[in-house]
Design an enzyme around this catalytic site. Structure first.
Site, PDB file in Angstrom:
ATOM      1  N   GLU A  40      -2.161 115.064  39.367  1.00 37.88           N
ATOM      2  CA  GLU A  40      -2.843 113.981  40.078  1.00 37.88           C
ATOM      3  C   GLU A  40      -3.678 114.566  41.207  1.00 37.88           C
ATOM      4  O   GLU A  40      -3.286 115.562  41.821  1.00 37.88           O
ATOM      5  CB  GLU A  40      -1.815 113.006  40.648  1.00 37.88           C
ATOM      6  CG  GLU A  40      -1.001 112.348  39.571  1.00 37.88           C
ATOM      7  CD  GLU A  40       0.182 111.567  40.125  1.00 37.88           C
ATOM      8  OE1 GLU A  40       0.549 110.576  39.497  1.00 37.88           O
ATOM      9  OE2 GLU A  40       0.731 111.958  41.156  1.00 37.88           O
ATOM     10  N   ASP A  92       7.394 111.263  36.648  1.00 41.88           N
ATOM     11  CA  ASP A  92       7.638 110.557  35.387  1.00 41.88           C
ATOM     12  C   ASP A  92       8.423 111.387  34.393  1.00 41.88           C
ATOM     13  O   ASP A  92       9.215 110.848  33.622  1.00 41.88           O
ATOM     14  CB  ASP A  92       6.307 110.169  34.737  1.00 41.88           C
ATOM     15  CG  ASP A  92       5.613 109.057  35.475  1.00 41.88           C
ATOM     16  OD1 ASP A  92       6.007 107.899  35.291  1.00 41.88           O
ATOM     17  OD2 ASP A  92       4.673 109.341  36.236  1.00 41.88           O
TER      18      ASP A  92
END
Length: 405
Positions: free
Chosen positions: A158, A174
């Protein structure tokens, strides 16, 4: 934790049992630095991928996100040119092919990063499946066994690039999957990186998780050919039934008992030591008061999913009171420091994960990181234990695909 405005990894994208429509920026940055009028950051910067994986399959790269100048959602090609997503449908329809050919093993590929808040995906062997619904992009949600990406070996980073610089992380919020590291070169030529595992750390993590009783081994997903694909984060494990929903209950019960007769002091801002909040349990509620004794926020007794996801009963709005307290509580529960230290946040890693009831997924990830840093849960940046690099005048970004050993 200070008042710095760095990207904060929030609750996972696609964090329900079936894939949902989300923006590419969801889950990365809710509070960003104000963009400077005299910014020296160019419109795009180079990102060099180095493939040191030892794998022979082709690699595919995707740069998906929100263009910060307009708020449009879309993808960037290898030159950093932005392409807005077309309209979607219900049921979802295939998204345009946004893949970029990545480097072969031992090689490098350089692309351009625009001023995005989003994700860099990469996959081995086959392209990822992205679809568009009326609400936006449907991203992979591999906790759903019918997700079309379930059997693909992939991962993502990210980042936010804006006029105040670049923030880029390696994330396991995640899932823990194929290893990679990120880096940034500053104007003076120095390179800062994070995300590398220790030698043997990839297999070491899976071996350790397999040996952890209590259902933690069930977080590991494999392909029919025996290939280990990933380990789901424990919140996804609860959703899919792989991990008992009661995983943290014993610890929560002991926290509740302790602070029914003593006070939990939270000092959420490292640069504001005078800002303190005081927590006491009354029945099913933990109330926090300020120095004047006024109740400023309250939390119901959290369940395991709220703890692992840092949401629901531990919701953390982007404010100056509840959010910072919730971040601190979330870190304390995941690291199991609330019983050993009534003054939070506890920022010394030596005391983390020492209770028998803890986030063993996060514990085992941190144990295998070369620098000890990871984003193993949403607020792993409390105390600066996150795998994030930042520079205000970035000259170059890096991603290194590491061996699966």
């Amino acid at each position: 934790m200070g008042t710095r405005r760095a990207p904060v990894r929030r609750r996972a994208i696609g964090a329900v049992a079936t894939a949902v429509a989300v923006t590419a920026a969801a889950g990365i940055t809710l509070a960003l630095p104000a963009e400077r009028a005299d910014a020296a950051v160019p419109t795009t910067i180079p990102l060099t991928f180095t493939n040191s994986s030892g794998r022979t399959e082709p690699v595919y790269i995707y740069n998906l996100g929100t263009l910060l100048s307009t708020g449009q959602q879309g993808w960037a090609d290898a030159n950093g040119t932005f392409h807005a997503w077309p309209g979607g449908a219900n049921p979802p329809v295939p998204a345009p092919d946004a893949s970029i050919a990545g480097p072969a093993n031992g090689g490098t590929t350089t692309i351009r990063m625009p001023k995005f808040s989003g994700r860099i995906y990469f996959s081995y062997g086959q392209k990822l499946v992205f679809k568009l619904t009326t609400g936006g992009l449907v991203q992979p949600a591999v906790q759903n066994p019918s997700d079309p990406n379930r059997n693909i070996l992939f991962n993502w980073s990210e980042y936010t690039l804006n006029d105040s610089g670049l923030w880029i992380n390696s994330t396991q919020v995640d899932m823990f999957s194929v290893p990679y590291a990120v880096g940034v070169k500053a104007a003076n030529g120095t390179v800062t990186s994070t995300g590398h595992l220790k030698p043997g750390g990839y297999q070491g993590f899976y071996s350790a998780l397999k040996g952890q009783p209590g259902g933690w081994a069930n977080l590991i997903q494999t392909r029919s050919d025996g290939t280990v694909l990933r380990a789901l984060a424990p919140g996804h494990g609860i959703e899919s039934g792989a991990l008992p929903a009661s995983a943290m209950n014993d610890y929560v019960n002991r926290v509740w008992s302790k602070y029914a007769s003593s006070t939990l002091t939270v000092t959420p801002f490292a640069d504001q030591p005078g800002t303190k909040y005081y927590g006491r349990v009354s029945g099913s509620t933990m109330n926090f008061t300020n120095g004047a004794g006024a109740v400023v926020t309250s939390f119901q007794k959290p369940d395991s999913d709220s703890i692992f996801g840092c949401y629901k009963l531990l919701d953390a709005p982007n404010d100056l009171v509840r959010g910072p307290i919730s971040r601190t509580l979330c870190a304390g529960y995941n690291r199991s420091t609330l019983l050993t230290n009534p003054n939070q946040p506890d920022t010394g890693a030596a005391g983390f994960y020492q209770d028998a009831v803890t986030n063993h997924y996060a514990r085992k990830i941190h144990a295998q990181m070369a620098d000890g840093n990871a984003y193993a849960f949403a607020f792993d940046d409390v105390g600066h234990h996150e795998s994030l690099v930042h520079d205000g005048s970035p000259q170059q970004a890096y991603m290194t695909l590491d061996p699966l050993s």
